[in-house]
Write a protein that holds these residues in place. Sequence first.
Motif, short mmCIF file in Angstrom:
data_model
loop_
_atom_site.label_atom_id
_atom_site.label_comp_id
_atom_site.label_asym_id
_atom_site.label_seq_id
_atom_site.Cartn_x
_atom_site.Cartn_y
_atom_site.Cartn_z
N ALA A 23 9.97 0.64 7.24
CA ALA A 23 8.96 -0.29 6.71
C ALA A 23 8.01 0.37 5.71
O ALA A 23 6.87 -0.06 5.55
N TRP A 24 8.49 1.41 5.08
CA TRP A 24 7.72 2.04 4.01
C TRP A 24 8.68 2.39 2.87
O TRP A 24 9.82 2.80 3.11
N ARG A 34 0.85 -1.21 0.00
CA ARG A 34 0.00 0.00 0.00
C ARG A 34 0.87 1.24 0.00
O ARG A 34 1.98 1.24 0.54
N TYR A 80 -0.64 -11.81 8.46
CA TYR A 80 0.45 -10.88 8.12
C TYR A 80 0.89 -10.20 9.41
O TYR A 80 0.28 -9.23 9.84
N GLN A 104 -4.22 5.48 12.11
CA GLN A 104 -2.79 5.80 12.08
C GLN A 104 -2.52 6.69 10.87
O GLN A 104 -3.08 6.50 9.81
N GLN A 109 0.19 -1.23 16.27
CA GLN A 109 1.53 -0.85 16.69
C GLN A 109 2.34 -0.49 15.47
O GLN A 109 1.97 -0.79 14.36
N HIS A 110 3.45 0.09 15.67
CA HIS A 110 4.11 0.75 14.57
C HIS A 110 5.60 0.45 14.48
O HIS A 110 6.31 0.63 15.44
N PRO A 111 6.07 -0.02 13.32
CA PRO A 111 7.49 -0.31 13.20
C PRO A 111 8.38 0.88 13.48
O PRO A 111 9.49 0.74 13.92
N MET A 170 -1.95 5.04 7.59
CA MET A 170 -2.90 4.02 7.17
C MET A 170 -4.23 4.63 6.72
O MET A 170 -5.19 3.93 6.43
N TRP A 213 12.06 -5.75 8.34
CA TRP A 213 12.45 -4.37 8.56
C TRP A 213 13.09 -4.26 9.93
O TRP A 213 12.91 -5.13 10.78
N THR A 273 1.97 -6.11 12.65
CA THR A 273 1.45 -5.36 11.51
C THR A 273 -0.06 -5.33 11.50
O THR A 273 -0.66 -4.39 11.03
N1 PHE Z 1 4.34 -0.57 5.50
C1 PHE Z 1 3.99 -1.87 5.97
C2 PHE Z 1 2.49 -2.07 5.80
O1 PHE Z 1 1.82 -1.20 5.32
C3 PHE Z 1 4.47 -2.13 7.36
C4 PHE Z 1 3.80 -1.32 8.40
C5 PHE Z 1 2.76 -1.89 9.12
C6 PHE Z 1 4.16 -0.01 8.65
C7 PHE Z 1 2.10 -1.17 10.10
C8 PHE Z 1 3.50 0.74 9.62
C9 PHE Z 1 2.45 0.15 10.34
O2 PHE Z 1 1.95 -3.07 6.12
#
Ligand code: PHE
Length: 554
Positions: free
Chosen positions: A518-519, A122, A406, A262, A483-485, A265, A459, A479
Amino acid sequence: MGITRRDFLSRVGQAGGYSAAFLTMQGMGLMEAQPARTQAVEAAAGSGKGIKVVVLGGGIAGLVSAYELCALGYDTTVLEARERPGGRNYSVRGGDKVVFLDGTTQTCSWETGHYQNFGPARLPSIHPTILGYCKKLGVELQVEVNMTNSAFLQNDAANNGKPVIMRQAVNDTRGHVSELLMKSVKQGALDQEMAAEDRDRMLSFLRTYGSLDEAGKYNGGDRAGYAKLAGAGDESGVLSQPLDMHTLLDCSFWQGMLFDQQFDMQATMFQPVGGMDRIPYAFAKALGSSVKYNAPVTEIRKTAKGVKIGYKQDGAPRMIEADYCICALPLTILRSVPNDFGAPYQKVFHECTYANAYKVAWESRRFWEQDYNIYGGLEFVNTGCSPIWFPSAGMFSHKGVVVSGYTDESSSPFGKLPVMAKFDESRKSIERLHPGRGHELEKPMYVGWGKMPYNEGSWIRSYVPNEQRAPGVAVAPQTGQAQHPTQARTETNTGYETLIQPDGRFIVAGDHVSHIVAWQEGAALSGLRAVQQVADQAKAAKLAQAGAATNAPA
Ligand code: PHE
């Protein structure tokens, strides 16, 4: 004398006109800057001429680095270990083989046109850099539906394990919370906190916000959905019975409910048409023969004048010399590639920990669309594989690819299961939410990033060893949960500070040297930054050379 923020802004506006106020607001963080566009590296056009840079790794960070280097005229080579570009940006289709470190091989046999993005899947609208590259490179995007109110939430330990529809959980929770707050305000419990004039305004807000009746009670309502949909003539609809607050609290649904609150998201999210790997392939096309595939790095060395990189090309040992090296390999991989990075860097490579996110994906009849009116979006299950993630591509067609599971499997029992048992778990989650549909799932594929050669992790999770992890830092970013990486970055670590500094002519790139772990946005920004660092060094070297030439005795 104090000055309010608004005062300050209006004064700036008067003094400097609209654009000054605009820029100040951006500076104060009141306004988000930048629509989709890539930043420019500050360097003179053609300033890279005659300077050689080798980029290690053809993931997004490496590809962006190479693209920007080429634009400035640098003589650029990318060494990519695999036969494809993209790194973790990986879309699997029918005919593809997924091979793990231990040799385990899965062959995908999905229908033509079906795919799964096992890495990034995404693109948030607030990631202007990567969206900017999509625009620049002509990568067509479509909407990715991250959440839908028609999706389900489920918890074995509550509500007799019965799933609840998102719209009901969200709106019943909101109704109950509003009702409670209304009571408190009416009883005067918040008189200390609230000006008298705000009390009434608050009450009318809560009435609408929570969908409360005149007396301030929540009785359910059509936001929460219908047990029977309304029709024509005398077919009136039947509203769903509201779930009580106790059940909702018991279910602990709030993490799933709040997932798309978030920052990164939130709607609108995007995905490339045809698979996320359209992005690396577009870069690869632009870079042409600058990218060497099947070329894993074997050695990273400093020389008196620059860098020397050993690699294999189709099995044969090779060596390349250059002036600078942008190293966009995962830190997990740098642990085992002999290299001349200084001691502080080695410490981070060896001490950092990585998450091992996985996805399990299945081909199936689109029962979610055909039987449940669910189009795209996530479903959350409290135990077992979660989330379930429905495809945003190909809606209304017969079959599609759905994810069930996931998360980070590093320290979970799931991580220890053999692949076949993982498939059983994954299927069970779908069955739990959508009884009778589990058996419709076919041709499962599992990608666990901890098991992938040239990645060995998904990551970065922490830049320091576990025992030094600062309090409050997520050990295992889930994921599927809220919670957040990027929490990895909130540690008081020197590891990150080390990595973001060039080590002479070695410069680290990758999402792990960004605040957006992680992006792809983080990876892209790190690539731009790495090129800026190269450009700055090259400029300084040129100036020094010119200086030395002028000072040289005639
Ligand atoms: N970017 C990845 C995802 O969209 C990992 C991620 C997960 C990043 C959750 C931030 C929060 O799944």
